[in-house]
Motif scaffolding. Sequence first.
Motif, PDB file in Angstrom:
ATOM      1  N   UNK A 188       4.289   7.359  -8.395  1.00 16.44           N
ATOM      2  CA  UNK A 188       3.400   8.140  -7.441  1.00 16.44           C
ATOM      3  C   UNK A 188       3.875   7.887  -5.547  1.00 16.44           C
ATOM      4  N   UNK A 189       3.634   9.128  -5.328  1.00 16.03           N
ATOM      5  CA  UNK A 189       3.922   9.101  -4.394  1.00 16.03           C
ATOM      6  C   UNK A 189       3.236   9.184  -3.099  1.00 16.03           C
ATOM      7  N   UNK A 190       3.126   8.433  -1.636  1.00 13.27           N
ATOM      8  CA  UNK A 190       1.633   8.266  -0.623  1.00 13.27           C
ATOM      9  C   UNK A 190       0.613   8.072  -1.656  1.00 13.27           C
ATOM     10  N   UNK A 191       0.495   7.478  -2.347  1.00 14.51           N
ATOM     11  CA  UNK A 191      -0.773   7.269  -2.271  1.00 14.51           C
ATOM     12  C   UNK A 191      -2.379   7.430  -2.674  1.00 14.51           C
ATOM     13  N   UNK A 192      -1.747   8.337  -3.617  1.00 17.81           N
ATOM     14  CA  UNK A 192      -2.818   9.803  -4.018  1.00 17.81           C
ATOM     15  C   UNK A 192      -3.822   8.535  -4.933  1.00 17.81           C
ATOM     16  N   UNK A 193      -5.307   9.359  -4.212  1.00 17.52           N
ATOM     17  CA  UNK A 193      -6.127   8.509  -4.577  1.00 17.52           C
ATOM     18  C   UNK A 193      -6.685   7.932  -5.644  1.00 17.52           C
ATOM     19  N   UNK A 194      -7.030   6.856  -6.683  1.00 11.75           N
ATOM     20  CA  UNK A 194      -6.763   6.710  -7.724  1.00 11.75           C
ATOM     21  C   UNK A 194      -8.658   5.933  -7.973  1.00 11.75           C
ATOM     22  N   UNK A 195      -8.536   5.644  -9.090  1.00 17.54           N
ATOM     23  CA  UNK A 195     -10.206   5.692  -9.798  1.00 17.54           C
ATOM     24  C   UNK A 195     -10.877   6.306  -9.315  1.00 17.54           C
ATOM     25  N   UNK A 196     -10.918   8.047  -9.475  1.00 24.07           N
ATOM     26  CA  UNK A 196     -11.834   8.488 -10.225  1.00 24.07           C
ATOM     27  C   UNK A 196     -12.523   9.480 -11.121  1.00 24.07           C
ATOM     28  N   UNK A 197     -13.729  10.288 -10.836  1.00 21.74           N
ATOM     29  CA  UNK A 197     -13.570  10.663 -12.330  1.00 21.74           C
ATOM     30  C   UNK A 197     -12.644  11.401 -12.941  1.00 21.74           C
TER      31      UNK A 197
ATOM     32  N   UNK B  35     -20.617   5.504 -16.914  1.00 18.72           N
ATOM     33  CA  UNK B  35     -20.518   4.074 -16.311  1.00 18.72           C
ATOM     34  C   UNK B  35     -20.060   3.966 -14.398  1.00 18.72           C
ATOM     35  N   UNK B  36     -20.288   3.419 -13.368  1.00 15.84           N
ATOM     36  CA  UNK B  36     -19.893   3.711 -12.656  1.00 15.84           C
ATOM     37  C   UNK B  36     -19.300   2.395 -11.830  1.00 15.84           C
ATOM     38  N   UNK B  37     -18.084   1.749 -12.998  1.00 16.57           N
ATOM     39  CA  UNK B  37     -16.849   1.265 -12.475  1.00 16.57           C
ATOM     40  C   UNK B  37     -15.890   1.423 -13.397  1.00 16.57           C
ATOM     41  N   UNK B  38     -14.393   1.688 -13.138  1.00 13.77           N
ATOM     42  CA  UNK B  38     -13.423   2.555 -13.855  1.00 13.77           C
ATOM     43  C   UNK B  38     -13.403   1.331 -14.812  1.00 13.77           C
ATOM     44  N   UNK B  39     -12.964   0.037 -14.900  1.00 12.43           N
ATOM     45  CA  UNK B  39     -12.707  -0.710 -15.680  1.00 12.43           C
ATOM     46  C   UNK B  39     -13.783  -0.887 -16.579  1.00 12.43           C
TER      47      UNK B  39
ATOM     48  N   UNK C 147     -17.289   6.747  -7.511  1.00 10.12           N
ATOM     49  CA  UNK C 147     -16.756   5.993  -7.130  1.00 10.12           C
ATOM     50  C   UNK C 147     -16.324   5.064  -6.424  1.00 10.12           C
ATOM     51  N   UNK C 148     -17.636   4.107  -6.063  1.00 13.52           N
ATOM     52  CA  UNK C 148     -17.748   3.002  -4.675  1.00 13.52           C
ATOM     53  C   UNK C 148     -16.550   2.122  -5.900  1.00 13.52           C
ATOM     54  N   UNK C 149     -16.259   2.042  -6.901  1.00 17.49           N
ATOM     55  CA  UNK C 149     -15.205   0.604  -6.952  1.00 17.49           C
ATOM     56  C   UNK C 149     -13.849   1.257  -6.281  1.00 17.49           C
ATOM     57  N   UNK C 150     -13.291   0.162  -6.109  1.00 14.30           N
ATOM     58  CA  UNK C 150     -11.886   0.410  -5.225  1.00 14.30           C
ATOM     59  C   UNK C 150     -11.008   0.346  -6.033  1.00 14.30           C
ATOM     60  N   UNK C 151     -10.045   1.395  -6.057  1.00 11.63           N
ATOM     61  CA  UNK C 151      -8.722   1.334  -6.821  1.00 11.63           C
ATOM     62  C   UNK C 151      -7.458   0.063  -6.856  1.00 11.63           C
ATOM     63  N   UNK C 152      -8.055   0.047  -6.056  1.00 13.49           N
ATOM     64  CA  UNK C 152      -6.432  -1.096  -5.609  1.00 13.49           C
ATOM     65  C   UNK C 152      -7.387  -2.931  -6.270  1.00 13.49           C
ATOM     66  N   UNK C 153      -8.702  -3.331  -5.953  1.00 12.67           N
ATOM     67  CA  UNK C 153      -8.713  -4.356  -6.397  1.00 12.67           C
ATOM     68  C   UNK C 153     -10.252  -4.070  -7.862  1.00 12.67           C
ATOM     69  N   UNK C 154     -10.974  -3.216  -8.401  1.00 15.08           N
ATOM     70  CA  UNK C 154     -11.761  -2.465  -8.554  1.00 15.08           C
ATOM     71  C   UNK C 154     -13.403  -3.312  -7.551  1.00 15.08           C
TER      72      UNK C 154
END
Length: 730
Positions: free
Chosen positions: A281-290, A298-302, A549-556
Amino acid sequence: MSTSPTKNVVGYTDPIAVMAGETLRIKVSTTAKQVRLGVRRIEGAFWSSEAGPKVSLGNAEGFEGTVLAGKHHKAPLGSYATAPVAEAMRVSATKTFGLLFMPTLMGRRQTIARFYDADGADLGGVSVEEDGHVAVVDATDAALLRGGSALERGRWTAIAVTLAQPAGGVVLAIAPLFGNVSMTGAERQVEGLETAHSLSLGARISGSLPCEVVDGRVADPVLASANARDIASALANGPEGWRRLTRAHGAATIHSRWDFSLFPESDRVVDVGPARCDAVLVNTPTRAITGPFWDGSVFDWRQRPGHYNAVHFHSDDLADCGWPDALALEIPQGCASGLYGISLETENGSDVVPFVVRARRASRAPVALLLPTFTYLSYGNAPTAMRGPNHGITFYPDESPVDGHSGFGRSHYDRHKDGSPVMLSSRLRPVLSMRFASLPWGIVPDTWLLTWLRQQFGQVDVLTDEDLHREGTDALAGHRVVVTGNHPEYYSAEMLNALDAYCDGGGRLLYLGGNGFYWRVSVSDRVPGQIEVRRTEDGTRAWIAEPGEGHHMMDGGYGGLWRRLGRPPNRLAGVGFAAQGFDESGYYKVNPDARSGPAAFALDGVGDTFGHHGWLGNGAAGQEVDRVERRLAPDADVHLIASSLGHPQSMLRTKEEMLSTVLPFTDPKARSDIAIRFAGRSGAVFSVGSMTWVGALLDGGDPAGRNDVVRMTANVINRFLDPAPFRADR
C-alpha cells in the motif's frame, strides 16, 4: 482572510527532532533556479496586532550556509496499491480480474486496476468513467467496452473482467451483493498480458506518480483463470462464495487474492492465493473499515476480521512526499538544544522549516519545553476556520499557496474529497500551518512561551511529542521541570504513561494551555511520524467515525476521548476540557482558601484578580478552557488556585459535558480553573486551563505595568525547581 501571494519554495525535514551528532534530512521543492539554505536559531517571537506573528532568527553556531540547485518535486497525492503479477496468471489461457468495489465519489475517471510489463509500460486495465460506467481499456487507453449500467455511489458491487481468453474478447460481469450477474462483451481483448509483471490497484501510475486515483472502497481483489461470470458470482455471494468457486473449478483457478482483513504490517496486503504475491500500500489508505458483508454484529475489526476486508483509497491521501534529500545536515557536537529553522531563500521567496535539537541526557537543562507536535500534525494544513479566531490579519505569509503544488494533504479537521473523515496525518510533507509566520494556533503561541522561558530561566531544552511517545520517561529524565505547549490536545497511551510516571517519580509538570490530553492517537511504526485519530461517539469534533469504525488500524485500540476511555485529563492535570469560545477572553479571581493552602507559593505577590490582558482575546483565560471536576478524579490531590470570570455567553460548555440541550444561560461551569495536583511527596502538576495564558506572558500587562500571569508562572517554576518535597507526611 484575503488571498495571499504564492510562495516559490517549500520544504520539510525528516525527522523533526534530532540530537547533536545525528543527521537531519532536508527536503526542498522550488520553481526557482537556486535556493540559499541556512540554519537559524529562534531567538525570540512576538505579536503585532497589525502584521501578526513576528520571529527573530539568530545565527546558529557550527552551521554553514549553502546554495542548492533548484529542483521542483511534485507531491504524490493519492493512495493505491501495487503487486507483482504471478507467473501462473501470465501463462494462463484465461485471464480474469475481479474485486468488490464501492465508489464514494463520482464525476471523474478513476482507475480500478492497471497492468504493466517489466519495463513499466502500460498494458491497459479497468476504470470507472466520469458517468459511473465501468470500462475496460487497452494500452492506448482506448475503451474496449463499457458496462451497461452505472455504478451507484456508496453501494458495494462485484466486478469481474475476463481480459483475455482463447476464443473471444473481453467480458465484463457486474453483480450487486447477493444479486444476479449482468454481462457485457466485446470482440477485442487486452493485448500483452502474457508480459504483465505488476499491477496497480486504485490508481494508474504515470512517471512514478499516481493519477486517476480512486475515491472508494475495495475488497477481495483477485486474479484467476475462471470466467468473469463465475468470479463475479463468487464475489457477490459472501465469503463462502470462494468455497463454491474452488469446488467447481479447483483451487488452482485462483492465482492471487489479496485479503485486506489481515494486518501483518500496515503497508502490506497478504496474497492468500498460491502465488503469494503480496501487495504494498502506498500513501497509507485507510484500513480497519467495514467491508461489503459487515452486519453490525461486531465493532472491533480484531473480533471478526472478515467483516473488515476492505481498504479505502482517497485521491488526496499523502503519507510521504518521498522527495529526495536536498541536504543531509549533520548536527554539530555541542549544538545547544532549542527550536531552529531551516531557512530557504530564493530571489523572490522564502520558507523557514522548524526543527528541534534535543539535549542528550548527560547535559540536560533543568527546564524543558515539550512541544505538542502531534497537535501540530493533527491540525496540519487545516482550514484557518478550524484553527481559532480571525485576528484581523490580512494574510499569513507562511500559509501562502506554493507554486507548482495543489496541496500537501489534509488534517484531522478535514474530510476527504469524498466526504469520508481524515483519520491519518503525517509529518513527511510540508505542513504550512506549522510555521513561524502562520496563524497563531499551534507553534506560534509556543514560540512566545519559549521566548519567555528563555528570558526568565536561560537555557531551556526542547523536545517533541514523538520523542515522548517513543522514549517514554527516558525523554524526560534529567529535567527538573517540564512545560507543555499551549495546546497538547493529542496524546498516545505511551505519552500519558510517561507523564504519569514522571510526576509520580517526583517530576514537576506545568500544563500551560487548554484542551490538553483530550484525543487518543496511535503512532505508526511503518511510517514514522504518522498519527491516527478516530473521533468516536463523544467530544467536540469536526466529524465522527462511521459505524463500526471506531477502532484504530495501527494498534486496534478504541479511538475517541481519553475521558471516554477511562483516563480523563483531570487525573493527570487536575483539570479537563470544559468549554470553548473565541470572542473576548476572560480574567481570573483568586480562590481565597488557596492563600493558606499547600499551593500558596503560586500566589506570592499576585493580586486577587489578574489576567485582564493578552495577545489572544485581551485576556489570560480564553479560547479553549479547562476546569476542576472532582468526580472525574476523586482521589487526586487537587488544589484550586483561581477561577476565570468575564467570559461572554459565546463561551459554551463542551459537548461531552452536556447531557441535554437547554436554553442559553450564564453557565458557571464554562470557566477556566488554575490548579495544582500533588503527586506523592515531590511530584506536582500546575495547570492553568487556558489556551490564551501564553499570550499574556510577553504582553505588558495592565496599565500599571503589572503582570501577575508572569509572576504566578515564575513563582511556580522557581518552586518546582527546588527539589524540596511539597508534603512532609508522604
